[in-house]
Design a protein around this motif. Structure first.
Motif, PDB file in Angstrom:
ATOM      1  N   SER A 168     -10.159  11.489  -0.738  1.00 36.54           N
ATOM      2  CA  SER A 168     -10.817  12.392  -1.688  1.00 36.54           C
ATOM      3  C   SER A 168      -9.834  12.918  -2.726  1.00 36.54           C
ATOM      4  O   SER A 168     -10.211  13.154  -3.870  1.00 36.54           O
ATOM      5  N   GLU A 169      -8.570  13.092  -2.348  1.00 34.34           N
ATOM      6  CA  GLU A 169      -7.554  13.525  -3.309  1.00 34.34           C
ATOM      7  C   GLU A 169      -7.210  12.406  -4.296  1.00 34.34           C
ATOM      8  O   GLU A 169      -6.868  12.668  -5.449  1.00 34.34           O
ATOM      9  N   LEU A 170      -7.297  11.162  -3.842  1.00 41.50           N
ATOM     10  CA  LEU A 170      -6.914  10.032  -4.683  1.00 41.50           C
ATOM     11  C   LEU A 170      -8.026   9.532  -5.602  1.00 41.50           C
ATOM     12  O   LEU A 170      -7.750   8.815  -6.566  1.00 41.50           O
ATOM     13  N   LEU A 171      -9.265   9.882  -5.328  1.00 39.31           N
ATOM     14  CA  LEU A 171     -10.379   9.380  -6.146  1.00 39.31           C
ATOM     15  C   LEU A 171     -10.231   9.717  -7.630  1.00 39.31           C
ATOM     16  O   LEU A 171     -10.421   8.825  -8.472  1.00 39.31           O
ATOM     17  N   PRO A 172      -9.892  10.943  -8.000  1.00 34.54           N
ATOM     18  CA  PRO A 172      -9.722  11.217  -9.435  1.00 34.54           C
ATOM     19  C   PRO A 172      -8.587  10.406 -10.059  1.00 34.54           C
ATOM     20  O   PRO A 172      -8.699   9.956 -11.200  1.00 34.54           O
ATOM     21  N   VAL A 173      -7.540  10.185  -9.309  1.00 32.26           N
ATOM     22  CA  VAL A 173      -6.421   9.380  -9.814  1.00 32.26           C
ATOM     23  C   VAL A 173      -6.875   7.946 -10.036  1.00 32.26           C
ATOM     24  O   VAL A 173      -6.562   7.337 -11.078  1.00 32.26           O
ATOM     25  N   MET A 174      -7.629   7.421  -9.089  1.00 26.53           N
ATOM     26  CA  MET A 174      -8.110   6.046  -9.216  1.00 26.53           C
ATOM     27  C   MET A 174      -9.046   5.899 -10.413  1.00 26.53           C
ATOM     28  O   MET A 174      -8.993   4.895 -11.124  1.00 26.53           O
ATOM     29  N   ARG A 175      -9.894   6.890 -10.638  1.00 26.69           N
ATOM     30  CA  ARG A 175     -10.787   6.839 -11.802  1.00 26.69           C
ATOM     31  C   ARG A 175      -9.982   6.846 -13.103  1.00 26.69           C
ATOM     32  O   ARG A 175     -10.271   6.091 -14.025  1.00 26.69           O
ATOM     33  N   GLU A 176      -8.981   7.702 -13.169  1.00 27.50           N
ATOM     34  CA  GLU A 176      -8.157   7.801 -14.373  1.00 27.50           C
ATOM     35  C   GLU A 176      -7.397   6.506 -14.636  1.00 27.50           C
ATOM     36  O   GLU A 176      -7.354   6.010 -15.764  1.00 27.50           O
ATOM     37  N   VAL A 177      -6.811   5.937 -13.589  1.00 28.46           N
ATOM     38  CA  VAL A 177      -6.082   4.670 -13.740  1.00 28.46           C
ATOM     39  C   VAL A 177      -7.033   3.566 -14.177  1.00 28.46           C
ATOM     40  O   VAL A 177      -6.702   2.742 -15.031  1.00 28.46           O
ATOM     41  N   SER A 178      -8.225   3.562 -13.615  1.00 31.12           N
ATOM     42  CA  SER A 178      -9.217   2.552 -13.987  1.00 31.12           C
ATOM     43  C   SER A 178      -9.607   2.676 -15.455  1.00 31.12           C
ATOM     44  O   SER A 178      -9.707   1.669 -16.163  1.00 31.12           O
ATOM     45  N   GLU A 179      -9.816   3.904 -15.929  1.00 30.33           N
ATOM     46  CA  GLU A 179     -10.155   4.107 -17.344  1.00 30.33           C
ATOM     47  C   GLU A 179      -9.012   3.660 -18.253  1.00 30.33           C
ATOM     48  O   GLU A 179      -9.247   3.025 -19.285  1.00 30.33           O
ATOM     49  N   MET A 180      -7.785   3.982 -17.879  1.00 33.29           N
ATOM     50  CA  MET A 180      -6.635   3.561 -18.680  1.00 33.29           C
ATOM     51  C   MET A 180      -6.518   2.042 -18.709  1.00 33.29           C
ATOM     52  O   MET A 180      -6.241   1.453 -19.750  1.00 33.29           O
ATOM     53  N   ALA A 181      -6.735   1.411 -17.573  1.00 38.37           N
ATOM     54  CA  ALA A 181      -6.621  -0.045 -17.490  1.00 38.37           C
ATOM     55  C   ALA A 181      -7.701  -0.722 -18.316  1.00 38.37           C
ATOM     56  O   ALA A 181      -7.431  -1.701 -19.017  1.00 38.37           O
ATOM     57  N   ASN A 182      -8.922  -0.219 -18.251  1.00 40.99           N
ATOM     58  CA  ASN A 182     -10.004  -0.824 -19.025  1.00 40.99           C
ATOM     59  C   ASN A 182      -9.774  -0.664 -20.525  1.00 40.99           C
ATOM     60  O   ASN A 182     -10.112  -1.540 -21.306  1.00 40.99           O
ATOM     61  N   GLY A 183      -9.189   0.453 -20.919  1.00 39.51           N
ATOM     62  CA  GLY A 183      -8.905   0.684 -22.326  1.00 39.51           C
ATOM     63  C   GLY A 183      -7.770  -0.168 -22.855  1.00 39.51           C
ATOM     64  O   GLY A 183      -7.682  -0.431 -24.051  1.00 39.51           O
ATOM     65  N   SER A 184      -6.891  -0.641 -21.972  1.00 39.29           N
ATOM     66  CA  SER A 184      -5.735  -1.411 -22.420  1.00 39.29           C
ATOM     67  C   SER A 184      -5.935  -2.915 -22.298  1.00 39.29           C
ATOM     68  O   SER A 184      -5.059  -3.687 -22.684  1.00 39.29           O
ATOM     69  N   GLY A 185      -7.026  -3.352 -21.709  1.00 43.86           N
ATOM     70  CA  GLY A 185      -7.290  -4.782 -21.595  1.00 43.86           C
ATOM     71  C   GLY A 185      -6.727  -5.420 -20.332  1.00 43.86           C
ATOM     72  O   GLY A 185      -6.754  -6.633 -20.189  1.00 43.86           O
ATOM     73  N   VAL A 186      -6.193  -4.640 -19.430  1.00 43.31           N
ATOM     74  CA  VAL A 186      -5.664  -5.192 -18.184  1.00 43.31           C
ATOM     75  C   VAL A 186      -6.520  -4.751 -16.993  1.00 43.31           C
ATOM     76  O   VAL A 186      -6.039  -4.666 -15.875  1.00 43.31           O
ATOM     77  N   GLY A 187      -7.776  -4.500 -17.268  1.00 48.49           N
ATOM     78  CA  GLY A 187      -8.675  -3.988 -16.237  1.00 48.49           C
ATOM     79  C   GLY A 187      -8.800  -4.899 -15.035  1.00 48.49           C
ATOM     80  O   GLY A 187      -8.819  -4.440 -13.895  1.00 48.49           O
ATOM     81  N   MET A 204      -2.935  24.055  -4.098  1.00 40.59           N
ATOM     82  CA  MET A 204      -2.094  23.276  -3.217  1.00 40.59           C
ATOM     83  C   MET A 204      -2.823  23.027  -1.900  1.00 40.59           C
ATOM     84  O   MET A 204      -2.736  23.816  -0.969  1.00 40.59           O
ATOM     85  N   ASN A 205      -3.526  21.942  -1.869  1.00 37.92           N
ATOM     86  CA  ASN A 205      -4.273  21.576  -0.664  1.00 37.92           C
ATOM     87  C   ASN A 205      -3.365  21.098   0.457  1.00 37.92           C
ATOM     88  O   ASN A 205      -3.774  21.077   1.608  1.00 37.92           O
ATOM     89  N   ILE A 206      -2.147  20.701   0.116  1.00 40.52           N
ATOM     90  CA  ILE A 206      -1.253  20.163   1.139  1.00 40.52           C
ATOM     91  C   ILE A 206      -0.985  21.190   2.226  1.00 40.52           C
ATOM     92  O   ILE A 206      -0.811  20.829   3.399  1.00 40.52           O
ATOM     93  N   VAL A 207      -0.967  22.460   1.881  1.00 38.70           N
ATOM     94  CA  VAL A 207      -0.734  23.504   2.885  1.00 38.70           C
ATOM     95  C   VAL A 207      -1.875  23.504   3.894  1.00 38.70           C
ATOM     96  O   VAL A 207      -1.646  23.592   5.112  1.00 38.70           O
ATOM     97  N   LYS A 208      -3.114  23.371   3.410  1.00 38.74           N
ATOM     98  CA  LYS A 208      -4.262  23.306   4.319  1.00 38.74           C
ATOM     99  C   LYS A 208      -4.195  22.063   5.198  1.00 38.74           C
ATOM    100  O   LYS A 208      -4.468  22.133   6.401  1.00 38.74           O
ATOM    101  N   TYR A 209      -3.823  20.932   4.604  1.00 38.41           N
ATOM    102  CA  TYR A 209      -3.751  19.693   5.362  1.00 38.41           C
ATOM    103  C   TYR A 209      -2.650  19.753   6.416  1.00 38.41           C
ATOM    104  O   TYR A 209      -2.828  19.276   7.543  1.00 38.41           O
ATOM    105  N   CYS A 210      -1.521  20.321   6.068  1.00 36.71           N
ATOM    106  CA  CYS A 210      -0.432  20.480   7.043  1.00 36.71           C
ATOM    107  C   CYS A 210      -0.861  21.415   8.171  1.00 36.71           C
ATOM    108  O   CYS A 210      -0.571  21.146   9.349  1.00 36.71           O
ATOM    109  N   GLY A 211      -1.550  22.488   7.832  1.00 32.18           N
ATOM    110  CA  GLY A 211      -2.041  23.402   8.857  1.00 32.18           C
ATOM    111  C   GLY A 211      -3.007  22.710   9.798  1.00 32.18           C
ATOM    112  O   GLY A 211      -2.924  22.878  11.032  1.00 32.18           O
ATOM    113  N   ALA A 212      -3.912  21.932   9.249  1.00 35.68           N
ATOM    114  CA  ALA A 212      -4.869  21.204  10.084  1.00 35.68           C
ATOM    115  C   ALA A 212      -4.153  20.187  10.972  1.00 35.68           C
ATOM    116  O   ALA A 212      -4.481  20.031  12.158  1.00 35.68           O
TER     117      ALA A 212
END
Length: 127
Positions: A45-64, A1-9
Motif C-alpha cells: 500500500s505504501e508503494l502503490l503511489p510510487v508505482m503509479r508515478e513511475v508508470s506515468e513518467m515511463a508512459n510520458g517518456s516512451g519507455v512504458g 511517518m508510518n514506519i513507526v507504526k509498522y515497527c511497533g506492530a
C-alpha cells in the motif's frame, strides 16, 4: 511517518511469537506468518503511489513497455522473496529455495521479449 507504526506492530508480533514459542510453537508460526502478510500488505500500500508515478513518467517518456517489464520483474522478485522468507521461517528451506528458483524462471521468461529487442537493436547498430 508510518514506519513507526509498522515497527511497533512488528515488535508486538515479535513479542507474541516469543511468548507463544514456549507454549505452542504452531501458534507462534501462525502469528509470525500473519504479521508478515500484514506488513507485506502495508508495504504494497505504501508503494502503490510510487508505482503509479513511475508508470506515468515511463508512459510520458516512451519507455512504458520497458518500465512495465521492470516493474513486473520487481514485483515477482519481491513476492518470491516474501514467500521464501515465510517458508524459511517455518523451517522449510527446501521449499523456499525452489520458490526462489521459480521466481527467477518467471523473471527470465518475462524478460525474453526485451532480450530479443536488445539483440535486434545491437544487430542493427553493428550491421
Amino acid at each position: 511517518m508510518n514506519i513507526v507504526k509498522y515497527c511497533g506492530a512488528a515488535l508486538c508480533a515479535l513479542c507474541m511469537v516469543i511468548l507463544l514459542r514456549g507454549q505452542k510453537s504452531g501458534f507462534s508460526t501462525g502469528v509470525a506468518a500473519t504479521a508478515a502478510v500484514l506488513l507485506f500488505g502495508a508495504a504494497v500500500s505504501e508503494l502503490l503511489p510510487v508505482m503509479r508515478e513511475v508508470s506515468e513518467m515511463a508512459n510520458g517518456s516512451g519507455v512504458g513497455k520497458w518500465m512495465a517489464v521492470m516493474m513486473k520483474t520487481l514485483g515477482i522478485a519481491i513476492v518470491a522473496q516474501f514467500g521464501a522468507d515465510i517458508c524459511r521461517d517455518s523451517g522449510e528451506t527446501s521449499i523456499a529455495s525452489k520458490l526462489e528458483m521459480v521466481g527467477k524462471a518467471e523473471i527470465i521468461l518475462l524478460a525474453l521479449p526485451l532480450m530479443r529487442e536488445l539483440i535486434a537493436l545491437a544487430v542493427r547498430l553493428v550491421g
